[in-house]
Design a protein around this motif. Structure first.
Motif, PDB file in Angstrom:
ATOM      1  N   PHE A  42      15.490  31.064  26.156  1.00 27.40           N
ATOM      2  CA  PHE A  42      16.319  31.306  24.972  1.00 27.40           C
ATOM      3  C   PHE A  42      15.463  31.704  23.781  1.00 27.40           C
ATOM      4  N   LEU A  43      14.340  31.017  23.597  1.00 23.51           N
ATOM      5  CA  LEU A  43      13.451  31.331  22.484  1.00 23.51           C
ATOM      6  C   LEU A  43      12.898  32.743  22.624  1.00 23.51           C
ATOM      7  N   SER A  44      12.524  33.117  23.835  1.00 24.34           N
ATOM      8  CA  SER A  44      11.994  34.452  24.073  1.00 24.34           C
ATOM      9  C   SER A  44      13.022  35.527  23.759  1.00 24.34           C
ATOM     10  N   ALA A  45      14.259  35.291  24.165  1.00 20.11           N
ATOM     11  CA  ALA A  45      15.325  36.272  23.927  1.00 20.11           C
ATOM     12  C   ALA A  45      15.706  36.343  22.456  1.00 20.11           C
ATOM     13  N   SER A  46      15.550  35.231  21.722  1.00 20.12           N
ATOM     14  CA  SER A  46      15.975  35.173  20.324  1.00 20.12           C
ATOM     15  C   SER A  46      14.899  35.641  19.363  1.00 20.12           C
ATOM     16  N   SER A  47      13.639  35.439  19.715  1.00 21.97           N
ATOM     17  CA  SER A  47      12.536  35.790  18.822  1.00 21.97           C
ATOM     18  C   SER A  47      12.335  37.297  18.780  1.00 21.97           C
ATOM     19  N   HIS A  48      12.011  37.819  17.587  1.00 25.84           N
ATOM     20  CA  HIS A  48      11.693  39.247  17.503  1.00 25.84           C
ATOM     21  C   HIS A  48      10.197  39.488  17.711  1.00 25.84           C
ATOM     22  N   THR A  49       9.440  38.390  17.959  1.00 25.41           N
ATOM     23  CA  THR A  49       8.017  38.524  18.282  1.00 25.41           C
ATOM     24  C   THR A  49       7.656  37.644  19.480  1.00 25.41           C
ATOM     25  N   PRO A  50       8.366  37.774  20.606  1.00 26.61           N
ATOM     26  CA  PRO A  50       8.067  36.911  21.757  1.00 26.61           C
ATOM     27  C   PRO A  50       6.678  37.141  22.329  1.00 26.61           C
ATOM     28  N   ASP A  51       6.111  38.325  22.062  1.00 28.52           N
ATOM     29  CA  ASP A  51       4.768  38.607  22.554  1.00 28.52           C
ATOM     30  C   ASP A  51       3.712  37.827  21.791  1.00 28.52           C
ATOM     31  N   GLN A  52       4.087  37.206  20.669  1.00 34.66           N
ATOM     32  CA  GLN A  52       3.147  36.394  19.901  1.00 34.66           C
ATOM     33  C   GLN A  52       3.332  34.902  20.149  1.00 34.66           C
ATOM     34  N   ILE A  53       4.189  34.558  21.094  1.00 31.29           N
ATOM     35  CA  ILE A  53       4.404  33.162  21.459  1.00 31.29           C
ATOM     36  C   ILE A  53       4.010  32.982  22.914  1.00 31.29           C
ATOM     37  N   ALA A 124       2.522  24.877   2.366  1.00 30.48           N
ATOM     38  CA  ALA A 124       3.464  23.986   1.689  1.00 30.48           C
ATOM     39  C   ALA A 124       4.880  24.134   2.229  1.00 30.48           C
ATOM     40  N   ASP A 125       5.303  25.367   2.507  1.00 30.09           N
ATOM     41  CA  ASP A 125       6.657  25.610   3.018  1.00 30.09           C
ATOM     42  C   ASP A 125       6.605  25.600   4.542  1.00 30.09           C
ATOM     43  N   LYS A 126       6.421  24.409   5.093  1.00 26.01           N
ATOM     44  CA  LYS A 126       6.153  24.283   6.522  1.00 26.01           C
ATOM     45  C   LYS A 126       7.299  24.799   7.380  1.00 26.01           C
ATOM     46  N   GLU A 127       8.513  24.427   7.004  1.00 24.69           N
ATOM     47  CA  GLU A 127       9.657  24.801   7.829  1.00 24.69           C
ATOM     48  C   GLU A 127       9.806  26.321   7.924  1.00 24.69           C
ATOM     49  N   ARG A 128       9.740  26.990   6.785  1.00 25.85           N
ATOM     50  CA  ARG A 128       9.894  28.456   6.789  1.00 25.85           C
ATOM     51  C   ARG A 128       8.735  29.120   7.536  1.00 25.85           C
ATOM     52  N   GLU A 129       7.552  28.567   7.390  1.00 27.89           N
ATOM     53  CA  GLU A 129       6.396  29.146   8.078  1.00 27.89           C
ATOM     54  C   GLU A 129       6.555  29.041   9.593  1.00 27.89           C
ATOM     55  N   ILE A 130       7.063  27.908  10.063  1.00 26.90           N
ATOM     56  CA  ILE A 130       7.268  27.736  11.505  1.00 26.90           C
ATOM     57  C   ILE A 130       8.330  28.704  12.006  1.00 26.90           C
ATOM     58  N   VAL A 131       9.410  28.846  11.252  1.00 27.59           N
ATOM     59  CA  VAL A 131      10.457  29.795  11.635  1.00 27.59           C
ATOM     60  C   VAL A 131       9.868  31.200  11.753  1.00 27.59           C
ATOM     61  N   ASN A 132       9.004  31.564  10.809  1.00 23.49           N
ATOM     62  CA  ASN A 132       8.367  32.881  10.855  1.00 23.49           C
ATOM     63  C   ASN A 132       7.442  33.003  12.064  1.00 23.49           C
ATOM     64  N   LEU A 133       6.667  31.951  12.336  1.00 20.78           N
ATOM     65  CA  LEU A 133       5.740  31.978  13.459  1.00 20.78           C
ATOM     66  C   LEU A 133       6.476  32.102  14.792  1.00 20.78           C
ATOM     67  N   LEU A 134       7.660  31.539  14.854  1.00 19.82           N
ATOM     68  CA  LEU A 134       8.456  31.611  16.074  1.00 19.82           C
ATOM     69  C   LEU A 134       9.258  32.903  16.176  1.00 19.82           C
ATOM     70  N   LEU A 136      11.819  33.815  14.328  1.00 18.98           N
ATOM     71  CA  LEU A 136      13.252  33.553  14.179  1.00 18.98           C
ATOM     72  C   LEU A 136      13.729  33.721  12.739  1.00 18.98           C
ATOM     73  N   ASP A 137      12.909  34.343  11.904  1.00 19.62           N
ATOM     74  CA  ASP A 137      13.285  34.494  10.499  1.00 19.62           C
ATOM     75  C   ASP A 137      14.515  35.376  10.314  1.00 19.62           C
ATOM     76  N   HIS A 138      14.805  36.236  11.296  1.00 18.05           N
ATOM     77  CA  HIS A 138      15.999  37.083  11.170  1.00 18.05           C
ATOM     78  C   HIS A 138      17.285  36.271  11.236  1.00 18.05           C
ATOM     79  N   TRP A 139      17.218  35.061  11.816  1.00 20.87           N
ATOM     80  CA  TRP A 139      18.397  34.193  11.816  1.00 20.87           C
ATOM     81  C   TRP A 139      18.832  33.895  10.384  1.00 20.87           C
ATOM     82  N   LEU A 140      17.864  33.740   9.505  1.00 20.91           N
ATOM     83  CA  LEU A 140      18.177  33.396   8.118  1.00 20.91           C
ATOM     84  C   LEU A 140      18.844  34.562   7.401  1.00 20.91           C
TER      85      LEU A 140
END
Length: 231
Positions: A42-53, A124-134, A136-140
């Motif tokens: 699911f994460l792979s299909a949802s992420s726009h950068t699955p090649d970086q995970i 400092a903005d840990k949550e947003r940074e993790i979303v970006n790293l995964l 999944l920022d397009h969800w926002l």
């Protein structure tokens, strides 16, 4: 051992099960591995950068493939900790008749299981940074949102804390092992990412804290997924 190139390279559950069985000396039971595969898929299909995970099979751990070269410098004790945490999460969730200690009993699906996660130091903005790293920022941008959990008591994920005490008593040995591992994480935090348009009802859970071993500090914990009609 080498890291899987990326989530995008894991094309099927049989391939994932084969790689994981070959990489670990004591594989998780097939139902637990299938639940992890569901989350990774699911994460792979949802992420726009699955090649970086990436997924590091020996330690049952999600990592950033861009940082994969750094894994060779990670002390084995860190990987072993995340592996033990993931195993304890699955043993505990099975004992509590749910698929995820992060989602608890609130998810409408028992398809997704928790997976270990190892991330670089966060700002400092840990949550947003993790979303970006995964990726999944397009969800926002599509109406999704980050919901931070309140104060964490005894390093226990909120989904686990919300399970009735009478039910938790029946899984006391498994819970004790899990909470013992979670207690080693400093400055823990938890949040959920709720899906927006096109992902209504989908939620990604993240529970992380700082782990210091062998004079190295990393952020580590668990990532899970669930389906919620009320969100």
């Amino acid at each position: 051992m080498s890291i899987t190139a990326s989530l995008s390279k894991l094309k099927s559950e049989p391939e994932f099960l084969r790689i994981t069985h070959e990489a670990t000396t004591k594989p998780l039971p097939s139902p637990a591995l299938t639940a992890i595969w569901s989350t990774l898929s699911f994460l792979s299909a949802s992420s726009h950068t699955p090649d970086q995970i990436g997924f590091f099979p020996p330690y049952l751990t999600l990592v950033l493939s861009s940082s994969a070269h750094n894994l060779t410098s990670f002390p084995p004790s860190e990987g072993t900790f995340v592996e033990n945490l993931t195993r304890a999460a699955h043993v505990t969730s099975t004992s509590l008749s749910c698929s995820s200690v992060l989602a608890g009993l609130s998810s409408e699906s028992d398809e997704f299981g928790d997976v270990g996660i190892l991330l670089p130091h966060l700002g400092a903005d840990k949550e947003r940074e993790i979303v970006n790293l995964l990726g999944l920022d397009h969800w926002l941008l599509d109406g999704g949102k980050i919901v931070k959990s309140g104060e964490i008591s005894n390093n226990m994920p909120s989904g686990l804390a919300q399970i009735p005490q009478t039910q938790r008593v029946t899984a006391r040995p498994q819970l004790d092992e899990l909470t013992s591992l979670l207690s080693r994480l400093h400055d823990p935090f938890e949040f959920r990412l709720q899906g927006g348009q096109g992902n209504e009802g989908m939620v990604i859970w993240v529970f992380l804290g700082k782990l210091t071993l062998d004079k190295e500090t990393v952020w580590t914990g668990l990532l899970g997924a669930g389906i919620y009609a009320d969100f």
